[in-house]
Write a protein that holds these residues in place. Structure first.
Motif, PDB file in Angstrom:
ATOM      1  N   THR A 102     -12.394  38.483  31.158  1.00 17.98           N
ATOM      2  CA  THR A 102     -11.670  39.315  32.119  1.00 17.98           C
ATOM      3  C   THR A 102     -12.122  39.036  33.546  1.00 17.98           C
ATOM      4  O   THR A 102     -11.301  38.953  34.469  1.00 17.98           O
ATOM      5  CB  THR A 102     -11.861  40.801  31.780  1.00 17.98           C
ATOM      6  N   VAL A 103     -13.432  38.902  33.734  1.00 17.25           N
ATOM      7  CA  VAL A 103     -13.942  38.543  35.068  1.00 17.25           C
ATOM      8  C   VAL A 103     -13.357  37.205  35.510  1.00 17.25           C
ATOM      9  O   VAL A 103     -12.865  37.057  36.642  1.00 17.25           O
ATOM     10  CB  VAL A 103     -15.485  38.483  35.063  1.00 17.25           C
ATOM     11  N   THR A 106      -9.594  37.420  36.306  1.00 18.57           N
ATOM     12  CA  THR A 106      -9.350  38.078  37.590  1.00 18.57           C
ATOM     13  C   THR A 106      -9.634  37.132  38.747  1.00 18.57           C
ATOM     14  O   THR A 106      -8.860  37.061  39.716  1.00 18.57           O
ATOM     15  CB  THR A 106     -10.222  39.339  37.703  1.00 18.57           C
ATOM     16  N   ASN A 194      -3.405  41.435  40.111  1.00 18.71           N
ATOM     17  CA  ASN A 194      -4.376  41.445  39.017  1.00 18.71           C
ATOM     18  C   ASN A 194      -5.784  41.820  39.474  1.00 18.71           C
ATOM     19  O   ASN A 194      -6.616  42.215  38.641  1.00 18.71           O
ATOM     20  CB  ASN A 194      -4.435  40.072  38.339  1.00 18.71           C
ATOM     21  N   LEU A 195      -6.062  41.711  40.777  1.00 21.23           N
ATOM     22  CA  LEU A 195      -7.410  42.019  41.262  1.00 21.23           C
ATOM     23  C   LEU A 195      -7.755  43.501  41.084  1.00 21.23           C
ATOM     24  O   LEU A 195      -8.769  43.818  40.435  1.00 21.23           O
ATOM     25  CB  LEU A 195      -7.557  41.594  42.727  1.00 21.23           C
ATOM     26  N   PRO A 196      -6.956  44.440  41.617  1.00 23.49           N
ATOM     27  CA  PRO A 196      -7.316  45.845  41.375  1.00 23.49           C
ATOM     28  C   PRO A 196      -7.231  46.233  39.907  1.00 23.49           C
ATOM     29  O   PRO A 196      -8.062  47.019  39.417  1.00 23.49           O
ATOM     30  CB  PRO A 196      -6.288  46.622  42.214  1.00 23.49           C
ATOM     31  N   GLY A 198      -7.771  44.278  37.300  1.00 22.89           N
ATOM     32  CA  GLY A 198      -8.922  43.693  36.628  1.00 22.89           C
ATOM     33  C   GLY A 198     -10.210  44.450  36.909  1.00 22.89           C
ATOM     34  O   GLY A 198     -11.025  44.678  36.010  1.00 22.89           O
ATOM     35  N   LEU A 199     -10.404  44.892  38.171  1.00 22.00           N
ATOM     36  CA  LEU A 199     -11.628  45.610  38.529  1.00 22.00           C
ATOM     37  C   LEU A 199     -11.695  46.965  37.832  1.00 22.00           C
ATOM     38  O   LEU A 199     -12.745  47.362  37.309  1.00 22.00           O
ATOM     39  CB  LEU A 199     -11.698  45.783  40.052  1.00 22.00           C
ATOM     40  N   VAL A 200     -10.569  47.678  37.815  1.00 22.01           N
ATOM     41  CA  VAL A 200     -10.539  48.976  37.143  1.00 22.01           C
ATOM     42  C   VAL A 200     -10.779  48.797  35.647  1.00 22.01           C
ATOM     43  O   VAL A 200     -11.541  49.543  35.014  1.00 22.01           O
ATOM     44  CB  VAL A 200      -9.195  49.691  37.406  1.00 22.01           C
ATOM     45  N   LEU A 202     -12.359  46.389  34.117  1.00 25.08           N
ATOM     46  CA  LEU A 202     -13.745  46.022  33.835  1.00 25.08           C
ATOM     47  C   LEU A 202     -14.654  47.233  33.869  1.00 25.08           C
ATOM     48  O   LEU A 202     -15.574  47.360  33.039  1.00 25.08           O
ATOM     49  CB  LEU A 202     -14.213  44.982  34.858  1.00 25.08           C
ATOM     50  N   GLY A 203     -14.426  48.148  34.817  1.00 22.92           N
ATOM     51  CA  GLY A 203     -15.255  49.337  34.902  1.00 22.92           C
ATOM     52  C   GLY A 203     -15.170  50.179  33.638  1.00 22.92           C
ATOM     53  O   GLY A 203     -16.192  50.637  33.115  1.00 22.92           O
TER      54      GLY A 203
END
Length: 490
Positions: A102-103, A106, A194-196, A198-200, A202-203
């Motif tokens: 996932t990292v 992203t 996909n950046l926001p 992906g970050l959400v 991953l958290g």
């Protein structure tokens, strides 16, 4: 006296008593939407680029060859790497590989969004496909490993919803994002979104995914890790690029070479298993009749459905002259039918199992027959409104079939083989989708010839309808041989 893995004393009495099933993972239903978001991202990015192709050509000066690779590069690195991605999950743990994938996905999406040349975007798309191949098999593996059998069909049906919605969203949301021109980003927004997400994701994933140690000592089969993707790529690349390039000699050489390459790889895999090694592709999976027959149904279903989606896009935009956003909205009834049927099937798939595949295939077959009738009667007067009815039936049928299909294929897979089985299943689905689009798309363009108007597109689309109808009927027929749910005593 020795101790078991759980720390219990292992003696004669302990040996005689059956081991209690471990309690299911408590956070499994909270985990599900998080991992399905990954599936959505990967599926969305597979289809959204079709909508953005004109913008890429204008804003990035991407030529035809570059456009082919931007669209197709993701598809063949994604499909070619899925089995390896599934095996990595078995060896190193689905949690670790999912988070890493996932990292990387992203980051690759951001690289796509900031690309300054066609070459940079092609390279980023290739990386994006590979990282998606690491991420996606873990979704099915986590569902198979964490949900008890009584809940697994319901969880897998949500996976089926995500597959269809992600594909349709590529058309609808992709067109909407381009039309809105968010922050003046143009085509870049379809990747940067996909950046926001992906970050959400991953958290939440870091908190909700279970910590499970992989079974055995990690070992990756290098011959299989190279041989399987290369064999698939030898088949996929010419299928994807051959039509536009006029089927030059190299495409036929590559297609022919894919057969012995895969045969030699499978011989190696079998020999490695006999020697006590850890093959990338566990051929014992295919001894499960539900798994092997389910793969046949998957290939026919996905080849038919996604070739229909691809050629319908061409009919709406090139034949009927709709803009991407308008064409996307025409897909909305199909997407709603698919999603509604998938959600509704959760309650009945557990009871009827593979019968839902047969029922869904039959409804989709009626849809294709209706499509052929509409196209034959309408001809030059074909319009989006006349296509809605058949589209809804096709979406409804596939919405019932796909979730039940995933569950039927993976029903008998052992948790320690979940990653490998998920990799094979998703590879079969994506390979069938790409091959269906390429092969049936070639028939469409051959029938289209030099277009003379709406009638030419209607005639070419009829050929697609005939082929897809045959594929749906094959899928429905083979589904009759899948295991039926056992009857419980009253």
């Amino acid at each position: 006296m020795s101790l078991t893995r759980n720390g219990a004393a292992a003696g004669p009495a302990a040996t005689a008593a059956p081991a209690a099933d471990p309690a299911p993972y408590a956070k499994r239903w909270l985990m599900l939407p998080v991992i399905l978001a990954a599936m959505f991202m990967a599926q969305f990015d597979l289809y959204v680029v079709n909508v953005a192709a004109p913008s890429l050509e204008h804003d990035l000066s991407a030529g035809q060859a570059a456009l082919e690779l931007i669209v197709a590069g993701y598809a063949f690195t994604y499909a070619s790497g899925l089995i390896t991605g599934g095996r990595l999950g078995d060896l190193y743990g689905s949690r670790a590989v999912f988070l890493t994938g996932t990292v990387a996905f992203t980051i690759a999406s951001v690289l796509c969004g900031i690309a300054q040349s066609p070459g940079q975007l092609v390279a980023a798309r290739l990386v994006q496909g590979l990282t998606g191949a690491a991420m996606v098999p873990q979704v099915l593996a986590l569902i198979t490993a964490t949900f008890p059998p009584a809940e697994r069909a319901r969880a897998l049906s949500w996976f089926g919803v995500t597959v269809g919605v992600g594909a349709v969203a590529g058309q609808v949301l992709g067109g909407a994002l381009l039309e809105a021109d968010v922050a003046g980003l143009g085509w870049r927004v379809i990747f940067l979104v996909n950046l926001p997400i992906g970050l959400v994701m991953l958290g939440f994933a870091a908190r909700l995914l279970p910590h499970r140690k992989p079974t055995g000592k990690p070992s990756l089969d290098p011959v299989g890790a190279i041989g399987v993707p290369v064999s698939l790529a030898l088949a996929l690349v010419p299928l994807i690029l051959g039509r536009i390039q006029g089927w030059p000699a190299w495409t036929w050489v590559s297609l022919v070479a894919s057969v012995p390459a895969m045969a030699l790889t499978l011989l190696w895999e079998r020999g490695l298993a006999r020697r006590g090694g850890q093959p990338l592709l566990n051929l014992s999976l295919f001894s499960d009749r539900a798994f092997s027959r389910g793969l046949v149904v998957s290939i026919a279903t996905f080849a038919g459905f996604f070739s229909f989606m691809f050629t319908l896009t061409l009919v709406l935009q090139s034949g009927l002259g709709l803009k991407p956003l308008a064409a996307g909205f025409v897909f909305t009834p199909l997407g709603l039918a698919f999603s509604g049927a998938s959600i509704a099937s959760q309650r009945i798939t557990a009871k009827y199992g593979s019968r839902m595949i047969t029922t869904g295939g039959s409804i989709a077959a009626v849809g294709f027959v209706a499509l052929l009738i509409v196209l034959g009667v309408s001809g030059d007067h074909t319009s989006p409104a006349r296509l809605i009815g058949p589209m809804v039936l096709i979406g409804l049928g596939n919405g019932l079939a796909v979730p039940a299909l995933v569950g039927s294929v993976l029903a008998g897979v052992r948790p320690q083989q979940a990653g490998a089985a998920a990799g094979v299943l998703t590879t079969a689905q994506q390979f069938a989708s790409a091959a269906g689009v390429a092969a049936i798309g070639s028939v469409f363009f051959a029938a289209l010839g030099t277009p003379k108007g709406v009638g030419s597109y209607a005639t070419a689309f009829q050929w697609v309808g005939v082929i897809d109808l045959v594929l749906v009927l094959i899928a429905a027929a083979v589904s009759l041989a899948l295991p039926r749910p056992a009857r419980t005593a009253k």
